[in-house]
Design an enzyme around this catalytic site. Structure first.
Site, mmCIF file in Angstrom:
data_model
loop_
_atom_site.group_PDB
_atom_site.id
_atom_site.type_symbol
_atom_site.label_atom_id
_atom_site.label_comp_id
_atom_site.label_asym_id
_atom_site.label_seq_id
_atom_site.Cartn_x
_atom_site.Cartn_y
_atom_site.Cartn_z
ATOM 1 N N GLY A 77 0.805 -1.222 0.000
ATOM 2 C CA GLY A 77 0.000 0.000 0.000
ATOM 3 C C GLY A 77 0.838 1.272 0.000
ATOM 4 O O GLY A 77 0.528 2.234 -0.695
ATOM 5 N N THR A 78 1.912 1.270 0.766
ATOM 6 C CA THR A 78 2.735 2.478 0.876
ATOM 7 C C THR A 78 3.330 2.851 -0.479
ATOM 8 O O THR A 78 3.281 4.014 -0.899
ATOM 9 C CB THR A 78 3.853 2.261 1.925
ATOM 10 O OG1 THR A 78 3.229 1.956 3.175
ATOM 11 C CG2 THR A 78 4.736 3.476 2.086
ATOM 12 N N ASN A 160 -8.659 3.404 7.924
ATOM 13 C CA ASN A 160 -8.076 2.305 8.700
ATOM 14 C C ASN A 160 -8.324 2.411 10.195
ATOM 15 O O ASN A 160 -8.372 1.409 10.891
ATOM 16 C CB ASN A 160 -6.568 2.208 8.426
ATOM 17 C CG ASN A 160 -5.867 3.539 8.489
ATOM 18 O OD1 ASN A 160 -6.250 4.490 7.813
ATOM 19 N ND2 ASN A 160 -4.840 3.631 9.302
ATOM 20 N N GLN A 188 -7.884 -0.740 2.885
ATOM 21 C CA GLN A 188 -8.742 -1.378 3.900
ATOM 22 C C GLN A 188 -10.016 -1.964 3.297
ATOM 23 O O GLN A 188 -10.773 -2.646 3.992
ATOM 24 C CB GLN A 188 -9.124 -0.367 4.988
ATOM 25 C CG GLN A 188 -7.953 0.096 5.839
ATOM 26 C CD GLN A 188 -7.428 -0.979 6.787
ATOM 27 O OE1 GLN A 188 -8.150 -1.893 7.189
ATOM 28 N NE2 GLN A 188 -6.165 -0.884 7.144
ATOM 29 N N SER A 208 -3.254 -3.529 -0.905
ATOM 30 C CA SER A 208 -2.151 -4.216 -0.245
ATOM 31 C C SER A 208 -2.601 -5.617 0.174
ATOM 32 O O SER A 208 -3.614 -5.773 0.860
ATOM 33 C CB SER A 208 -1.746 -3.406 0.987
ATOM 34 O OG SER A 208 -0.756 -4.087 1.706
ATOM 35 N N ALA A 209 -1.815 -6.649 -0.229
ATOM 36 C CA ALA A 209 -2.244 -8.042 -0.023
ATOM 37 C C ALA A 209 -2.406 -8.426 1.452
ATOM 38 O O ALA A 209 -3.317 -9.183 1.798
ATOM 39 C CB ALA A 209 -1.253 -8.981 -0.698
ATOM 40 N N HIS A 210 -1.522 -7.920 2.327
ATOM 41 C CA HIS A 210 -1.568 -8.411 3.710
ATOM 42 C C HIS A 210 -2.804 -7.939 4.471
ATOM 43 O O HIS A 210 -3.076 -8.400 5.584
ATOM 44 C CB HIS A 210 -0.271 -8.093 4.475
ATOM 45 C CG HIS A 210 -0.090 -6.671 4.898
ATOM 46 N ND1 HIS A 210 -0.251 -6.263 6.208
ATOM 47 C CD2 HIS A 210 0.260 -5.565 4.203
ATOM 48 C CE1 HIS A 210 0.014 -4.964 6.286
ATOM 49 N NE2 HIS A 210 0.323 -4.516 5.083
ATOM 50 N N THR A 245 12.805 -7.494 -10.798
ATOM 51 C CA THR A 245 12.270 -8.854 -10.978
ATOM 52 C C THR A 245 11.050 -9.056 -10.083
ATOM 53 O O THR A 245 11.082 -8.733 -8.900
ATOM 54 C CB THR A 245 13.375 -9.893 -10.656
ATOM 55 O OG1 THR A 245 14.489 -9.597 -11.493
ATOM 56 C CG2 THR A 245 12.898 -11.314 -10.894
ATOM 57 N N CYS A 332 1.721 7.273 23.617
ATOM 58 C CA CYS A 332 2.370 8.138 24.608
ATOM 59 C C CYS A 332 3.817 8.375 24.220
ATOM 60 O O CYS A 332 4.511 7.448 23.837
ATOM 61 C CB CYS A 332 2.388 7.440 25.968
ATOM 62 S SG CYS A 332 0.782 7.375 26.704
HETATM 63 N N1 PLP Z 1 -3.163 2.775 3.471
HETATM 64 C C1 PLP Z 1 -3.948 2.338 4.461
HETATM 65 C C2 PLP Z 1 -5.342 2.845 4.583
HETATM 66 C C3 PLP Z 1 -3.466 1.411 5.391
HETATM 67 O O1 PLP Z 1 -4.257 0.979 6.388
HETATM 68 C C4 PLP Z 1 -2.128 0.955 5.257
HETATM 69 C C5 PLP Z 1 -1.551 0.028 6.259
HETATM 70 O O2 PLP Z 1 -1.841 0.090 7.434
HETATM 71 C C6 PLP Z 1 -1.357 1.429 4.192
HETATM 72 C C7 PLP Z 1 -1.905 2.331 3.320
HETATM 73 C C8 PLP Z 1 0.040 0.952 3.981
HETATM 74 O O3 PLP Z 1 0.039 -0.355 3.439
HETATM 75 P P1 PLP Z 1 1.325 -1.298 3.518
HETATM 76 O O4 PLP Z 1 1.462 -1.777 4.916
HETATM 77 O O5 PLP Z 1 1.025 -2.419 2.570
HETATM 78 O O6 PLP Z 1 2.485 -0.499 3.045
#
Ligand code: PLP
Length: 385
Positions: A77-78, A160, A188, A208-210, A245, A332
């Site tokens: 996702g990032t 999220n 999400q 994002s797959a995870h 790759t 915190c």
């Molecule tokens: N965008 C959202 C809304 C997310 O919840 C997250 C991960 O928590 C990300 C992006 C980032 O995804 P990744 O962990 O695959 O880089």
């Protein structure tokens, strides 16, 4: 674990990451051992990996109603968010990036660090981006040399932290009316609720797959008509747009996980909603004074609560000692508690904000686990159960 008993956790942090689906695990194994050829090579040993890539792209495209040529594999996702935002801003034809206040930091920081003017759209107390606000921002006078055509709007499909599902179709239509491009971070949402890129009318979408029971470190970016610029330089992989790759095993597993979740979506939503309802009704029985964050239209299983006069981080650690994994909406530092940008943006009253935790149920959770979590929270926070 040899000689040691593995601790049995109740895992209720599925918005952070999810357990790998069995079908996804089985699907990737042959590509880690037997079929390890580089898919770019011309010999026949590469045929299987080449075919696996093509088939995975087809499966993923079908799950979101896209064309295979519009799917670009990334590391998650990032990267997808950064690519979507920096792709245009670095080319200097986009000078304005407009995002909601509750985006993930992958979007917010990409916009902040891109060579552009970053405008933030506020949200209401449910976390909704109001279409009038977006219109107002897009109607503002701009630098005479740059028009709305040089604007990229990025609003997430589902948040999220609080789960709110944004009116993406409406927001994308407003952006397009003004000639702006529209990106949505659907990390999400994909694999959890129906996602149809044509219906949403978006130009780009991140996943994002995870987050949908696939492996970590793999994801994709959808780009309408495959319109993109290379993010980095190198070989010709991913239609010449993303060199390097391909991680074939993880791509195969991502496609298998998404297919499994999309095929079982109705059943998963029903099961997760039952688990969520069991939690909320037991929490109500505890008579703890709390606010449920987000809107009525949320991602199934996402329960963000703010408990009056509680300390979210302390609660998280106490639950951890009981073997329960949840997340917090505050952290915190050495001096004080920092409330998250999302909790701040929705204006949770101060006496509740610091006591925010997020419980996010997934397809492997049970209503019995949900009851146990509610009772554990009650125990820590002095509830009636
Ligand atoms: N965008 C959202 C809304 C997310 O919840 C997250 C991960 O928590 C990300 C992006 C980032 O995804 P990744 O962990 O695959 O880089």
């Amino acid at each position: 674990m040899k000689g040691k008993q593995m601790k049995n956790y109740i895992y209720a942090d599925n918005a952070a990451t999810t357990r790998l689906d069995d079908a996804a695990f089985d699907a990737m194994l042959p590509y880690l051992k037997e079929n390890y050829a580089n898919p770019s090579q011309p010999y026949s040993f590469s045929r299987k990996t080449k075919h696996a890539l093509k088939e995975s792209r087809r499966i993923i495209a079908e799950c979101i109603n896209a064309e295979p040529s519009e799917i670009f594999f990334t590391s998650g996702g990032t990267e997808s968010d950064n690519w979507a935002i920096k792709n245009y801003t670095s080319a200097s034809d986009v000078r304005y990036v407009t995002t909601s206040a509750i985006e993930h930091h992958a979007v917010l920081n990409a916009a902040k660090n891109a060579d552009c003017i970053h405008t933030i759209i506020p949200v209401d107390e449910c976390g909704y981006v109001k279409s009038e606000k977006l219109s107002e921002i897009l109607n503002r006078p701009r630098d005479a040399a740059v028009s709305c055509e040089s604007t990229l709007v990025s609003v997430m499909l589902a948040n999220n932290e609080i789960g709110t599902i944004e009116p993406i179709g409406e927001l994308a239509a407003i952006a397009h009316e003004k000639g702006a491009l529209f990106h949505t971070d659907a990390v999400q949402a994909v694999g959890h609720i129906p996602v149809d890129v044509k219906r949403l009318g978006v130009d780009m979408l991140s996943a994002s797959a995870h987050k949908f029971n696939g492996p970590k470190g793999i994801g994709f970016l959808y780009s309408k008509n495959g319109r993109l610029r290379p993010f980095h330089d190198g070989g010709a992989q991913e239609f010449g747009m993303r060199a390097g790759t391909e991680n074939v095993a993880y791509i195969v597993a991502m496609a298998a996980a998404l297919k499994a979740n999309c095929e079982a979506m109705a059943a998963n939503i029903q099961r997760i909603t039952e688990t969520e309802n069991a939690f909320v009704s037991e929490l109500n029985n505890t008579q703890i004074d709390y606010i449920r964050n987000g809107s009525g239209h949320r991602i199934p299983g996402n329960v963000s609560i703010s408990i009056k006069n509680a300390d979210g981080e302390m609660l998280l650690h106490r639950l951890d000692l009981m073997g329960i994994c949840v997340s917090t909406g505050s952290a915190c530092d050495s001096v004080n508690t920092q409330v998250s940008h999302v909790i701040k943006a929705i204006d949770v009253p101060e006496e509740y904000a610091k006591g925010t935790i997020r419980i996010s149920f997934g397809k492997y959770n049970t209503p019995e686990e949900a009851l146990e979590i509610a009772r554990a929270i009650s125990k820590v926070c002095g509830g009636r159960i």
